[in-house]
Motif scaffolding. Structure first.
Motif, mmCIF file in Angstrom:
data_model
loop_
_atom_site.group_PDB
_atom_site.id
_atom_site.type_symbol
_atom_site.label_atom_id
_atom_site.label_comp_id
_atom_site.label_asym_id
_atom_site.label_seq_id
_atom_site.Cartn_x
_atom_site.Cartn_y
_atom_site.Cartn_z
ATOM 1 N N SER C 10 0.833 -1.208 0.000
ATOM 2 C CA SER C 10 0.000 0.000 0.000
ATOM 3 C C SER C 10 0.864 1.253 0.000
ATOM 4 O O SER C 10 0.540 2.249 -0.645
ATOM 5 N N THR C 11 2.003 1.203 0.699
ATOM 6 C CA THR C 11 2.888 2.367 0.714
ATOM 7 C C THR C 11 3.480 2.607 -0.675
ATOM 8 O O THR C 11 3.528 3.741 -1.164
ATOM 9 N N GLN C 14 0.911 4.170 -2.883
ATOM 10 C CA GLN C 14 0.782 5.612 -2.635
ATOM 11 C C GLN C 14 1.950 6.363 -3.261
ATOM 12 O O GLN C 14 1.769 7.382 -3.920
ATOM 13 N N TYR C 18 1.511 9.147 -6.283
ATOM 14 C CA TYR C 18 1.958 10.528 -6.102
ATOM 15 C C TYR C 18 3.208 10.839 -6.926
ATOM 16 O O TYR C 18 3.597 11.996 -7.069
ATOM 17 N N VAL C 250 11.365 7.757 -7.256
ATOM 18 C CA VAL C 250 11.925 7.171 -6.034
ATOM 19 C C VAL C 250 11.732 8.132 -4.859
ATOM 20 O O VAL C 250 11.376 7.721 -3.757
ATOM 21 N N VAL C 254 10.033 7.193 -1.342
ATOM 22 C CA VAL C 254 10.750 7.335 -0.067
ATOM 23 C C VAL C 254 9.963 8.230 0.889
ATOM 24 O O VAL C 254 9.807 7.919 2.065
ATOM 25 N N LYS C 256 6.705 8.840 0.975
ATOM 26 C CA LYS C 256 5.514 8.162 1.503
ATOM 27 C C LYS C 256 5.899 7.057 2.483
ATOM 28 O O LYS C 256 5.189 6.804 3.458
ATOM 29 N N ALA C 257 7.040 6.406 2.228
ATOM 30 C CA ALA C 257 7.495 5.355 3.136
ATOM 31 C C ALA C 257 7.841 5.938 4.496
ATOM 32 O O ALA C 257 7.535 5.353 5.535
ATOM 33 N N CYS C 258 8.451 7.126 4.480
ATOM 34 C CA CYS C 258 8.795 7.770 5.745
ATOM 35 C C CYS C 258 7.544 8.109 6.544
ATOM 36 O O CYS C 258 7.491 7.908 7.753
ATOM 37 N N ILE C 259 6.526 8.611 5.848
ATOM 38 C CA ILE C 259 5.270 8.936 6.524
ATOM 39 C C ILE C 259 4.666 7.661 7.108
ATOM 40 O O ILE C 259 4.249 7.618 8.265
ATOM 41 N N GLN C 260 4.655 6.600 6.288
ATOM 42 C CA GLN C 260 4.073 5.337 6.746
ATOM 43 C C GLN C 260 4.836 4.827 7.962
ATOM 44 O O GLN C 260 4.248 4.337 8.918
ATOM 45 N N LEU C 261 6.136 4.999 7.903
ATOM 46 C CA LEU C 261 6.986 4.554 9.011
ATOM 47 C C LEU C 261 6.628 5.314 10.280
ATOM 48 O O LEU C 261 6.474 4.723 11.345
ATOM 49 N N ILE C 263 3.818 6.737 10.940
ATOM 50 C CA ILE C 263 2.489 6.321 11.382
ATOM 51 C C ILE C 263 2.580 4.974 12.090
ATOM 52 O O ILE C 263 2.074 4.795 13.194
#
Lengths: 257, 320, 297
Positions: C10-11, C14, C18, C250, C254, C256-261, C263
């Motif tokens: 899902s990440t 996203q 984006y 990329v 990265v 979105k991954a940071c945000i997911q992390l 969260i």
């Protein structure tokens, strides 16, 4: 033939700093003539070039090339038949594009910029030969980004780019001023060679009196928006640096410099 | 490049670690709240109370994972997808953007979504599917009735609202439709951003409205203290849309108690969790009971006296 | 591990969706050197148009084309305001963005949700025919990845055409474009048109994915896009062969991954933006010191 007729140029009109640079300024340059222009700072040399190119609007008078009045023609359209090399070596090329890409752009001047490949493989050998002519070793650096070249190398490529497509007029705006003496010499020789080979009409503004005397068939000295010295033909050939310097110093003293 | 690889590796490891922490044996309820906001907080607290009231115990019957989107739609999306990845048993969505995000993220795994603090679930297409919850639709008539009783001479009611909030737009429509029945005229001013609210307040005061009535409009409610500062100076009473606003200095409100609304939602969630009912079959609910909350200090300052029948039912908002 | 895998999918989805926006910002910011605030308006514009069309049952793939067209119009507006009316770049973007806020609401009425019965690109006949048996989550990943890939390849191809080279030249040194007897203004406008078409496409895909449009969804998208582009280009600073579009993609992932992390790690949302800002700063500083030490050597 380039003709400037009754040019009037006023800076900051209607303000306290209003200054009139040109008033009824006239200049005619014959086809195939190579004119060097010297003069002190603020004498109007660069303004003159900007007026010819259209990057500076005029308050009065007309500019025409080959009998066609171009006073109202936009800057970018005038460049169809005018080429210009700037004092700042980074002005004439795109730093983040490669030499090959820069040359490809210049090669396509006057043709449509459509959706066909930018780099024509068949032309690469021609570019390589042109670069080899410069004797700067650039022919092996086609894929190097322009930004990583030295000022002199960039200026050399800019010269090649500008003269790649047919021109009515070449404008050199103190194009060796930012270079070290040795590189300046190389670029100047290159300039002389290209102008002679392609039989270009050219105006060169320079601070180097020796270049002004050595190169070109006509020499102009400008001061406060007027031409104070105009040597051509034999007169020009007889002139030496000291003569010109004398006139130059005279006007400088008048100016209080 | 090495640094980059090690950075990615560290990211991945933390993710594995963090996500494994949620691998609990008891069913998880993921609460996605749109932002920090007194009413929304009350909703969440009420929701937890509702679960407890149903005889469920945290840690034994369910685990709670609470996430807050900080009023950012994109973050709400990622929170909801995180819940889906964690295979939560139920998603509890507080406010419309979270409900939309949760409903989209839950589609794949058919996770039930229980929402609250949504005004119009039908308009938002959040009424069909594995979804149910409670609506916080304003009791407009009750509010009009209250204002009429407190200010028998009043003719105009000013309302500020955000043009992009569908809840506010539909509430304005209802106000306008029903105001005539109570002998009022509505003067409404729309804003597009919170920064425009104070200016709009000045305009309302300039139009000499007899009172101002609030909606549950996030932009407007968010700067309520600065609105009250201006209206207090002008001597115009402001009616709130729920108890928190009355606490801040509104004179009164015929409004929803969001804690109660949350509790009702919690009860619904409990039914879904225990398997007693399915979110597919349950219709969304509205709160039928509303309270009349008053702020005696503010009333006195505005020279308003409570009629006996209102005083009887009134709850002192500051006494809680 | 399922939880981890699902979170990653899902990440990544996203990040990929984006990435369409960050590719647009790559054009305006990196190529044109134009801080284009139109983005905060053209992103929801794409979503608004898509939401309205989807609720009317229009073919989902067609909505993408329409969204791109209106996004292009938004870019054209900013371009004309900047180039022809000579309004400063930042202000030109702000003007269009502000106007779009109202226009978006005019188009969509108010915040708009699309009911599940309506087909989106992720549930369209084409998607179901090709991979109807897989989960929606997987379909979302594959379709957004395919979209991004197509956009990236087309952009890369375009940048190698004469027209594309002219676009790259105008941001690099617009003086050269004038020397080529081309109107630099028109080239800039073209860049804004392409960029905002991509941004609106991103808004459209987000609308398909979330089945909703909200008037405020554009807030902060320009900043996100800038962050993604800068993160991407900083990460690949030393790898000259990595294309700018790849870096932008990329960067988006990265980010979105940071945000997911954040969260997943349970960091309070009110601190998310602060953490994002801190991360942004770290990457920037790390990137520029690298550059500096290289310059010294």
């Amino acid at each position: 033939m380039l003709e400037l007729k009754n040019i009037t140029k006023v800076y900051d009109p209607g303000t306290v700093t209003e200054t009139t640079l040109f008033k009824n300024f006239n200049l005619t340059v014959q086809d195939g003539q190579f004119v060097s222009v010297v003069g002190s700072n603020g004498s109007g040399k660069t303004s003159l070039l900007n007026i010819i190119c259209g990057s500076l609007p005029v308050e009065g008078g007309s500019v025409s090339i080959g009998g066609r009045n171009i006073t109202k023609v936009k800057e970018f359209r005038r460049h169809t038949r005018i080429g210009r090399v700037y004092q700042n070596p980074s002005m004439g090329t795109c730093p983040s594009l490669t030499i090959l890409e820069n040359l490809s752009l210049a090669d396509n001047k006057g043709k449509p910029f459509g959706l066909t490949p930018a780099v024509n493989r068949k032309r690469v050998e021609k570019y390589r030969a042109q670069l080899a002519d410069l004797k700067l070793g650039l022919e092996d650096k086609l894929h190097v980004k322009m930004g990583s070249l030295s000022g002199g190398q960039r200026q050399a490529v800019a010269m090649v780019m500008v003269t790649m497509s047919p021109l009515d007029f070449l404008i050199l705006d103190e194009h060796t001023a930012a270079l070290d003496p040795r590189t300046a010499e190389i670029i100047m020789q290159l300039t002389g060679r290209i102008i002679a080979e392609k039989k270009l009409t050219a105006i060169m503004v320079t601070h180097n009196l020796r270049y002004a005397i050595e190169y070109g068939e006509r020499l102009l000295m400008m001061d406060r928006g007027g031409i104070v010295l105009d040597l051509a033909g034999e007169e020009k050939q007889k002139a030496c640096v000291d003569d010109v310097l004398e006139v130059f110093n005279q006007i400088s003293i008048e100016c209080g410099n | 490049m090495k640094k980059f690889v090690s950075m990615i590796l560290a990211l991945v490891l933390t993710m594995v670690f963090a996500s494994s922490a949620f691998a609990a044996s008891v069913p998880t309820i993921g609460i996605a709240q749109y932002g920090e906001h007194a009413s929304l907080d009350n909703c969440r607290e009420g929701f937890l109370q509702g679960l407890t009231d149903a005889g469920l115990t945290e840690g034994k019957d369910y685990e709670i994972v609470y996430q807050n989107a900080g009023f950012d739609d994109a973050i709400a999306t990622q929170i909801a997808q995180g819940f889906s990845a964690q295979n939560v048993a139920i998603m509890c969505a507080i406010a419309t953007p979270c409900a939309t995000a949760c409903f989209a993220a839950a589609e794949d795994k058919d996770i039930p979504v229980i929402f609250t603090a949504i005004t119009d679930p039908v308009q938002a297409h959040l009424d069909e599917g594995n979804i149910t919850g409670t609506s916080d639709k304003l009791p407009v008539e009750a509010q009009l009735d209250l204002i009429r009783k407190l200010q028998p001479e009043a003719k105009t009611i000013g309302i500020l609202y955000t043009t992009s909030e569908p809840n506010s737009v539909s509430a304005i429509a209802e106000y306008k439709e029903k105001a005539g029945d109570y002998g009022f005229e509505i003067v409404d001013i729309g804003v597009t951003a919170q920064s425009e609210v104070t200016q709009a307040t000045d305009t309302l005061i300039g139009k000499k409205v007899d009172c101002i009535s609030n909606l549950t409009d996030n932009n407007v409610v968010g700067v309520l203290p600065s609105i009250l500062e201006k209206t207090d100076e002008a001597g115009i009473p402001v009616y709130g849309s729920e108890v928190e606003q009355v606490k801040l200095g509104c004179v009164a409100s015929a409004g929803i108690d969001y804690f109660e609304l949350g509790r009702q939602t919690g009860a619904m969630a409990a039914k879904v969790l225990t398997g007693e009912a399915s979110a597919y079959d349950m219709d969304y609910e509205t709160i039928s009971e509303y309270g009349i909350y008053v702020n005696y200090d503010a009333l006195t300052a505005k020279g308003i006296e409570l009629p006996a029948d209102v005083a009887e039912k009134a709850i002192d908002a500051l006494a809680e | 591990m399922d939880v981890f895998l699902d979170t990653c999918i899902s990440t990544l989805t996203q990040g990929l969706i984006y990435a369409l926006l960050s590719c647009g910002i790559y054009i305006t910011y990196k190529i044109l050197d134009f801080p284009d605030l139109t983005v905060d308006g053209s992103f929801p514009l794409g979503a608004a148009v898509t939401a309205v069309l989807l609720t009317r049952g229009v073919n989902p793939w067609l909505t993408l084309a329409v969204a791109m067209a209106v996004g292009a119009a938004a870019g054209l507006t900013t371009g004309l305001i900047h180039v022809r009316l000579k309004v400063r770049d930042l202000l030109a973007g702000i003007i269009t963005m502000t106007a779009l806020f109202s226009i978006n609401l005019q188009i969509a009425g108010s915040n708009l949700n699309v009911e599940r019965a309506m087909k989106t690109i992720f549930t369209s006949k084409l998607a179901m025919g090709l991979m109807g048996s897989s989960t929606l989550m997987l379909r979302k990943l594959v379709i957004s990845a395919a979209l991004v890939l197509v956009v990236k390849l087309l952009l890369d191809l375009y940048f190698r055409t004469k027209n594309g080279l002219l676009l790259r030249a105008v941001g690099d040194n617009d003086n050269v474009v004038t020397s080529l007897a081309r109107d630099k203004g028109s080239v800039k406008i073209l860049g804004l048109v392409i960029a905002n078409a991509l941004v609106a496409l991103c808004g459209a895909v987000v609308c398909h994915e979330q089945r909703s449009f909200s008037a405020t969804m554009g807030t902060g998208q320009m900043v996100f896009g800038l962050a993604a582009v800068i993160i991407g280009s900083t990460l690949f600073r030393r790898l000259g062969f990595v294309k700018g579009t790849t870096a932008a993609i990329v960067g988006s992932i990265v980010y979105k991954a940071c945000i997911q992390l954040a969260i997943t790690a349970g960091l309070p949302a009110n601190l998310l933006k602060l953490i994002t800002a801190a991360l942004f700063l770290v990457i920037l500083v790390a990137g520029s010191t690298k550059g500096r030490s290289k310059a010294r050597a």
